[in-house]
Design a protein around this motif. Structure first.
Motif, PDB file in Angstrom:
ATOM      1  N   ARG A 162       0.981  -1.232  -0.274  1.00 58.39           N
ATOM      2  CA  ARG A 162      -0.095  -0.005  -0.006  1.00 58.39           C
ATOM      3  C   ARG A 162       0.650   1.343   0.111  1.00 58.39           C
ATOM      4  N   GLY A 163       0.461   2.220  -1.065  1.00 56.29           N
ATOM      5  CA  GLY A 163       1.322   3.402  -0.839  1.00 56.29           C
ATOM      6  C   GLY A 163       0.942   4.311  -1.683  1.00 56.29           C
ATOM      7  N   ARG A 164       1.414   5.726  -1.825  1.00 60.59           N
ATOM      8  CA  ARG A 164       0.987   6.683  -2.709  1.00 60.59           C
ATOM      9  C   ARG A 164       1.611   6.545  -4.085  1.00 60.59           C
ATOM     10  N   PHE A 165       3.075   6.440  -4.066  1.00 59.42           N
ATOM     11  CA  PHE A 165       3.814   6.373  -5.248  1.00 59.42           C
ATOM     12  C   PHE A 165       4.466   4.615  -5.029  1.00 59.42           C
ATOM     13  N   VAL A 166       4.150   4.275  -5.906  1.00 57.55           N
ATOM     14  CA  VAL A 166       4.600   2.599  -5.690  1.00 57.55           C
ATOM     15  C   VAL A 166       5.264   2.292  -7.128  1.00 57.55           C
ATOM     16  N   CYS A 167       6.465   1.770  -7.107  1.00 55.03           N
ATOM     17  CA  CYS A 167       7.390   1.475  -8.566  1.00 55.03           C
ATOM     18  C   CYS A 167       7.698  -0.118  -7.840  1.00 55.03           C
ATOM     19  N   VAL A 168       7.090  -0.998  -8.786  1.00 54.81           N
ATOM     20  CA  VAL A 168       7.426  -2.463  -8.715  1.00 54.81           C
ATOM     21  C   VAL A 168       8.267  -2.700  -9.938  1.00 54.81           C
ATOM     22  N   GLY A 169       9.612  -3.217  -9.398  1.00 54.77           N
ATOM     23  CA  GLY A 169      10.680  -3.356 -10.351  1.00 54.77           C
ATOM     24  C   GLY A 169      10.857  -4.949 -10.672  1.00 54.77           C
ATOM     25  N   ALA A 170      12.321  -4.893 -11.341  1.00 50.34           N
ATOM     26  CA  ALA A 170      12.483  -6.428 -11.705  1.00 50.34           C
ATOM     27  C   ALA A 170      12.398  -7.422 -10.376  1.00 50.34           C
ATOM     28  N   GLY A 171      11.997  -8.668 -10.752  1.00 50.51           N
ATOM     29  CA  GLY A 171      12.333  -9.996  -9.712  1.00 50.51           C
ATOM     30  C   GLY A 171      11.221  -9.895  -8.632  1.00 50.51           C
ATOM     31  N   CYS A 172      10.117  -8.803  -8.775  1.00 54.61           N
ATOM     32  CA  CYS A 172       9.045  -8.698  -7.669  1.00 54.61           C
ATOM     33  C   CYS A 172       7.848  -9.397  -8.181  1.00 54.61           C
ATOM     34  N   LEU A 183       1.231   4.145  -9.898  1.00 48.72           N
ATOM     35  CA  LEU A 183       1.871   2.782  -9.794  1.00 48.72           C
ATOM     36  C   LEU A 183       2.665   2.562 -11.048  1.00 48.72           C
ATOM     37  N   THR A 184       3.950   2.164 -10.985  1.00 48.19           N
ATOM     38  CA  THR A 184       4.566   1.760 -12.173  1.00 48.19           C
ATOM     39  C   THR A 184       5.100   0.180 -11.826  1.00 48.19           C
ATOM     40  N   VAL A 185       4.929  -0.265 -12.975  1.00 53.65           N
ATOM     41  CA  VAL A 185       5.375  -1.666 -13.065  1.00 53.65           C
ATOM     42  C   VAL A 185       6.241  -1.850 -14.214  1.00 53.65           C
ATOM     43  N   GLU A 186       7.679  -2.278 -13.858  1.00 55.60           N
ATOM     44  CA  GLU A 186       8.817  -2.176 -14.656  1.00 55.60           C
ATOM     45  C   GLU A 186       8.740  -3.666 -15.314  1.00 55.60           C
ATOM     46  N   ASP A 187       9.717  -4.019 -16.414  1.00 57.33           N
ATOM     47  CA  ASP A 187       9.838  -5.307 -16.864  1.00 57.33           C
ATOM     48  C   ASP A 187      10.481  -6.143 -15.864  1.00 57.33           C
TER      49      ASP A 187
END
Length: 197
Positions: A162-172, A183-187
């Motif tokens: 849970r968050g205001r600004f969330v970035c989900v990066g590699a390996g998540c 929300l940003t979901v990277e490769d």
């Protein structure tokens, strides 16, 4: 005037309050430990809790009670029921069975971290330029829930974020992300259920 405690051999004390504690061999505290600064490059076993100013563990520490600190740096290993700190940085190994609560949390991707729940203002899992991950078996960070304002995650597994600004990066691998701003979901990152709140 607080006394200092320097442990270069095997030392056992009842607990108490100190100005500075340095552990280069082994220390056992039969009770609570309170100190302004702590440097542990050996092993420490604390039967109670810890109230710390600035502390750095490059050795190992196991505490039976909760840890409260202003600044806590883990380059070795730490185990505790719960930890509360203003600033929490780790590049080693920790297992916190309950809540890790801190204003700023910075974790090197090269370490191994387990916590029941995490609450923070900011949390960043950062790529350490000096660490090369070769076929690791576990993710860097594992937690049941992570909650904060700004969350930048790498190599993290959690049931709920849970968050205001969330970035989900590699390996998540995150089961559910609840976000209010972005929300940003990277490769290489997986969010099974994104929810804007």
């Amino acid at each position: 005037m607080k006394q200092n405690l320097n442990c270069s051999g095997s030392t056992r004390v009842d607990g108490g309050e100190y100005g500075e504690v340095r552990v280069s061999a082994s220390l056992r505290v039969d009770g609570d430990l309170r100190c302004d600064t702590l440097q542990c490059s050996g092993s420490a076993k604390i039967e109670g809790g810890m109230q710390l100013g600035k502390a750095r563990f490059s050795g190992s520490c196991a505490a039976e009670g909760d840890i409260h600190a202003e600044e806590l740096e883990i380059a070795g290993s730490l185990r505790a029921p719960a930890v509360e700190a203003e600033r929490f940085h780790a590049s080693g190994v920790f297992r916190i069975d309950g809540l890790l609560n801190a204003g700023e949390i910075i974790l090197s991707r090269g370490g191994l971290y387990q916590a029941g729940d995490i609450g923070c203002t900011t949390l960043r899992v950062v790529q350490d330029a000096h660490v090369i991950s070769l076929g690791r078996r576990k993710r860097a960070l594992e937690a049941q829930s992570i909650e904060g304002d700004t969350l930048e995650l790498l190599d993290t597994q959690a049931a709920v974020v849970r968050g205001r600004f969330v970035c989900v990066g590699a390996g998540c691998v995150i089961d559910r992300v609840e976000y209010s701003e972005d929300l940003t979901v990277e490769d290489g990152g997986i969010v099974k259920e994104p929810v804007r709140c």
